[in-house]
Design a protein around this motif. Sequence first.
Motif, PDB file in Angstrom:
ATOM      1  N   GLY A  59       0.817  -1.208   0.000  1.00  0.00           N
ATOM      2  CA  GLY A  59       0.000   0.000   0.000  1.00  0.00           C
ATOM      3  C   GLY A  59       0.851   1.259   0.000  1.00  0.00           C
ATOM      4  N   VAL A  60       1.989   1.208   0.676  1.00  0.00           N
ATOM      5  CA  VAL A  60       2.900   2.357   0.749  1.00  0.00           C
ATOM      6  C   VAL A  60       3.448   2.716  -0.631  1.00  0.00           C
ATOM      7  CG1 VAL A  60       5.193   3.082   1.567  1.00  0.00           C
ATOM      8  CG2 VAL A  60       3.550   2.106   3.155  1.00  0.00           C
ATOM      9  N   VAL A  61       3.869   1.722  -1.379  1.00  0.00           N
ATOM     10  CA  VAL A  61       4.413   1.979  -2.719  1.00  0.00           C
ATOM     11  C   VAL A  61       3.351   2.645  -3.589  1.00  0.00           C
ATOM     12  CG1 VAL A  61       5.287   0.891  -4.820  1.00  0.00           C
ATOM     13  CG2 VAL A  61       6.107   0.122  -2.585  1.00  0.00           C
ATOM     14  N   ASN A  62       2.149   2.081  -3.574  1.00  0.00           N
ATOM     15  CA  ASN A  62       1.048   2.667  -4.336  1.00  0.00           C
ATOM     16  C   ASN A  62       0.755   4.086  -3.851  1.00  0.00           C
ATOM     17  OD1 ASN A  62      -1.323   2.314  -6.215  1.00  0.00           O
ATOM     18  ND2 ASN A  62      -2.371   2.789  -4.304  1.00  0.00           N
ATOM     19  N   SER A  63       0.745   4.265  -2.548  1.00  0.00           N
ATOM     20  CA  SER A  63       0.437   5.556  -1.950  1.00  0.00           C
ATOM     21  C   SER A  63       1.428   6.639  -2.368  1.00  0.00           C
ATOM     22  CB  SER A  63       0.430   5.425  -0.425  1.00  0.00           C
ATOM     23  OG  SER A  63       0.100   6.641   0.177  1.00  0.00           O
ATOM     24  N   PHE A  64       2.716   6.328  -2.350  1.00  0.00           N
ATOM     25  CA  PHE A  64       3.714   7.329  -2.727  1.00  0.00           C
ATOM     26  C   PHE A  64       3.496   7.790  -4.166  1.00  0.00           C
ATOM     27  CE2 PHE A  64       7.760   8.624  -4.628  1.00  0.00           C
ATOM     28  CZ  PHE A  64       8.073   9.687  -3.794  1.00  0.00           C
ATOM     29  N   TYR A  83      14.642  12.329  -1.897  1.00  0.00           N
ATOM     30  CA  TYR A  83      14.535  12.789  -0.516  1.00  0.00           C
ATOM     31  C   TYR A  83      13.086  12.668  -0.030  1.00  0.00           C
ATOM     32  CZ  TYR A  83      14.928  15.856   3.544  1.00  0.00           C
ATOM     33  OH  TYR A  83      14.894  16.368   4.817  1.00  0.00           O
ATOM     34  N   GLU A  84      12.124  13.049  -0.875  1.00  0.00           N
ATOM     35  CA  GLU A  84      10.713  12.905  -0.526  1.00  0.00           C
ATOM     36  C   GLU A  84      10.352  11.452  -0.277  1.00  0.00           C
ATOM     37  OE1 GLU A  84       8.559  16.591  -2.896  1.00  0.00           O
ATOM     38  OE2 GLU A  84       8.691  14.628  -3.838  1.00  0.00           O
ATOM     39  N   PHE A  85      10.870  10.579  -1.115  1.00  0.00           N
ATOM     40  CA  PHE A  85      10.589   9.154  -0.940  1.00  0.00           C
ATOM     41  C   PHE A  85      11.127   8.670   0.407  1.00  0.00           C
ATOM     42  CE2 PHE A  85      11.527   4.608  -1.433  1.00  0.00           C
ATOM     43  CZ  PHE A  85      10.234   4.159  -1.660  1.00  0.00           C
TER      44      PHE A  85
END
Length: 139
Positions: A59-64, A83-85
Amino acid sequence: MKLVVKVNSYIFNGKFKHLSRFSMIGVINTIIDFTVFTIFHSLFGVSYVFSQGLGYGLGVVNSFLLNKKWTFADRRANKRSFYEFLQFVVVNLISLIITMIAMSLLVQNLNLNVYIAKVLVTVIAQVTNFLGYKLWVFN
């Protein structure tokens, strides 16, 4: 019909743009999270804590990707993106730790059904993530 268009424009492009878009992406992330959690926990018998980590991680990968491009409309592809990632991952690790601890407490100490606990910790994660993304990651 004009009223619907006005309300839609106000919610998705006005004052509530970030929150409404974040919420829609949250629904997609939650579907991914719950599906992976259920497959690993119910079908494969993997522990609920490990299943939580797997579902949450996907879910995190999709969310980013979706929040960066659509919710916060950040189209830059440079060193700042990396940096944001990293900031995004930190916010989500904090959120994941909170949800794993909360889930363990709810299941083990309160004898709550694992899926009810999952719903409760998902709400906690959404609040934590929105604040982290809005105030720190995509600020």
